[in-house]
Design an enzyme around this catalytic site. Structure first.
Site, PDB file in Angstrom:
ATOM      1  N   PRO A 178     -17.499  -0.995   6.919  1.00 52.22           N
ATOM      2  CA  PRO A 178     -16.053  -0.871   7.130  1.00 52.22           C
ATOM      3  C   PRO A 178     -15.335  -1.530   5.955  1.00 52.22           C
ATOM      4  O   PRO A 178     -15.581  -2.691   5.655  1.00 52.22           O
ATOM      5  CB  PRO A 178     -15.821  -1.635   8.437  1.00 52.22           C
ATOM      6  CG  PRO A 178     -16.935  -2.639   8.489  1.00 52.22           C
ATOM      7  CD  PRO A 178     -18.108  -1.970   7.837  1.00 52.22           C
ATOM      8  N   GLN A 219     -14.429   0.629  14.183  1.00 52.92           N
ATOM      9  CA  GLN A 219     -14.391  -0.833  14.210  1.00 52.92           C
ATOM     10  C   GLN A 219     -12.999  -1.314  14.620  1.00 52.92           C
ATOM     11  O   GLN A 219     -11.994  -0.892  14.063  1.00 52.92           O
ATOM     12  CB  GLN A 219     -14.764  -1.453  12.866  1.00 52.92           C
ATOM     13  CG  GLN A 219     -14.952  -2.966  13.020  1.00 52.92           C
ATOM     14  CD  GLN A 219     -15.260  -3.695  11.734  1.00 52.92           C
ATOM     15  OE1 GLN A 219     -14.420  -3.790  10.863  1.00 52.92           O
ATOM     16  NE2 GLN A 219     -16.464  -4.234  11.632  1.00 52.92           N
ATOM     17  N   CYS A 249     -14.112 -10.744   9.320  1.00 47.13           N
ATOM     18  CA  CYS A 249     -13.109 -10.689   8.260  1.00 47.13           C
ATOM     19  C   CYS A 249     -12.507 -12.070   8.025  1.00 47.13           C
ATOM     20  O   CYS A 249     -11.975 -12.683   8.953  1.00 47.13           O
ATOM     21  CB  CYS A 249     -12.004  -9.707   8.619  1.00 47.13           C
ATOM     22  SG  CYS A 249     -10.718  -9.596   7.345  1.00 47.13           S
ATOM     23  N   ASN A 292     -26.026  -6.836   5.766  1.00 48.24           N
ATOM     24  CA  ASN A 292     -24.965  -6.466   4.843  1.00 48.24           C
ATOM     25  C   ASN A 292     -24.807  -7.591   3.826  1.00 48.24           C
ATOM     26  O   ASN A 292     -25.008  -8.745   4.141  1.00 48.24           O
ATOM     27  CB  ASN A 292     -23.665  -6.227   5.630  1.00 48.24           C
ATOM     28  CG  ASN A 292     -22.471  -5.959   4.737  1.00 48.24           C
ATOM     29  OD1 ASN A 292     -21.387  -6.469   4.969  1.00 48.24           O
ATOM     30  ND2 ASN A 292     -22.636  -5.141   3.716  1.00 48.24           N
ATOM     31  N   GLY A 293     -24.447  -7.218   2.598  1.00 45.34           N
ATOM     32  CA  GLY A 293     -24.250  -8.222   1.550  1.00 45.34           C
ATOM     33  C   GLY A 293     -25.154  -7.970   0.371  1.00 45.34           C
ATOM     34  O   GLY A 293     -26.365  -8.165   0.466  1.00 45.34           O
TER      35      GLY A 293
END
Length: 403
Positions: free
Chosen positions: A31, A113, A142, A247-248
């Protein structure tokens, strides 16, 4: 006894609902603000993304929207009138804003999301789109103030009981009713013990998937992802029967699957790499990354097909076209689809670009500005604001960066 227990744990999985999708073995689009709008999602799917996450949409932005079918683009749109009354120069201008759009080509592979800090509002908003998506994901990562100041995003990591109650409400009142999966995306906490406790708590709410961004809340994208806790998180998710995505700093499909195998998780989520070249979802066996010119052609074609807002398309072209390319500065200064495709010499899209400009009112706006300028050659670009970012009263709602 221990062997039988181990076999049970290995086989135990939270059931995937009839209309949901299993995250295991998947490489997906993250997202992202602006880069997660409809044409970007379709582009990622075109190049091999297994699933796509839409940009975070805050609950209050969705509540009160009107669902409609757009026969021109064949998309489902959720629209609302601006909260400021849409006034311009003292005159009421009632023009609806499109808060979210869904294309039939992504229906079974789209995860919506949601940004929320309230079980009730989360359920109310999720019900609006539940019949048109494959799953609902809660943003709990976030770090931006417009999200955390409202108790959303990464702020939820500090209120685990609230986060768990949101997930449980969504599972019971949305997931079970519409037969889709509920999941969550988090960041790492400061210590492995804190992260493990949080992950275990969330996995016991009935969710089918958990994505972990391998950075802590204070960390920014330029800082290297840290994966020391990843193997432990994967183990906890396995024990609870929940799929785990990482993720990352995931750059392509092959790397995502290699890292998933190395750390014992179920798949990977790509953000920044997909923003600059969505063909990163292709394997090396399939040829790997495509030239930017080919990717840009496909992106512009999709953007025109769905009549994407020009401001968003222009932003994405700025990500897809290398800064050193000769056309970069010219495209950055372009004012319309037709002008952009002429600069890029995409001749097969000239007519379609002209038609879309007219339908979106871009051509008329520029003509009006030219008339108002009394012959001046300086025409300011139409103010489009931040793509997908909407104000709702005093609370900032809309989309967030990749979390």
């Amino acid at each position: 006894m221990l062997r039988r227990l181990g076999a049970f744990m290995a086989a135990h999985r939270v059931p995937i609902p009839q209309n949901g999708v299993d995250y295991r073995g998947k490489v997906v689009l993250a997202p992202m603000v602006r880069s997660g709008e409809l044409p970007s999602r379709l582009l990622a799917l075109r190049y091999g993304a297994d699933l796509v996450w839409g940009p975070e949409t805050v609950d209050k932005a969705m509540i009160g929207t009107t669902k409609r079918f757009n026969p021109t683009t064949s998309t489902v749109e959720f629209t609302r009138f601006p909260s400021n009354g849409g006034k311009s120069n003292g005159q009421s201008v009632q023009k609806e804003s499109v808060i979210y759009r869904i294309d039939p080509r992504e229906h079974s592979r789209l995860i919506f999301q949601i940004g929320t800090s309230s079980p009730a509002l989360a359920v109310q908003a999720a019900k609006l789109v539940a019949g048109d998506v494959a799953g609902i994901d809660v943003n709990a990562g976030c770090p931006k103030p417009f999200s955390t100041s409202g108790g959303m995003g990464a702020a939820l990591l500090r209120t685990p009981d609230l986060l768990a109650s949101i997930l449980q409400a969504l599972v019971e009142e949305v997931g079970e009713v519409y037969k889709i999966g509920i999941s969550v995306k988090i960041r790492l906490l400061e210590t492995p013990a804190e992260t493990e406790s949080l992950v275990r708590k969330l996995c016991q709410t009935g969710i089918i998937g958990l994505t972990v961004h391998c950075r802590t809340t204070p960390m920014r994208p330029r800082q290297r992802a840290i994966r020391e806790q990843l193997r432990m998180i994967g183990q906890v998710c396995r024990e609870e029967g929940v799929a785990c995505l990482m993720n990352g700093d995931v750059e392509n499909r092959d790397q995502a699957l290699e890292l998933a195998k190395e750390y014992g998780v179920d798949g990977g989520m790509i953000a920044t790499a997909a923003e600059s070249n969505s063909s990163c979802f292709r394997t090396q066996e399939q040829g790997g990354l495509l030239p930017w010119t080919e990717v840009v052609h496909e992106y512009v074609k999709l953007a025109l097909e769905v009549e994407n807002r020009w401001g968003n398309t222009k932003f994405l072209l700025g990500q897809l076209i290398p800064g050193k390319a000769k056309v970069y500065s010219k495209v950055s200064g372009s004012k319309s689809y037709r002008e952009a495709v002429e600069i890029l010499k995409i001749e097969d899209l000239y007519d379609l670009a002209q038609d879309v400009d007219e339908r979106l009112g871009i051509t008329k706006w520029r003509q009006d500005q030219a008339s108002m300028s009394n012959g001046s050659s300086i025409i300011k670009e139409k103010p489009l604001g931040i793509e997908g970012h909407h104000l709702f009263g005093k609370r900032d709602v809309g989309v967030a960066m990749a979390v």
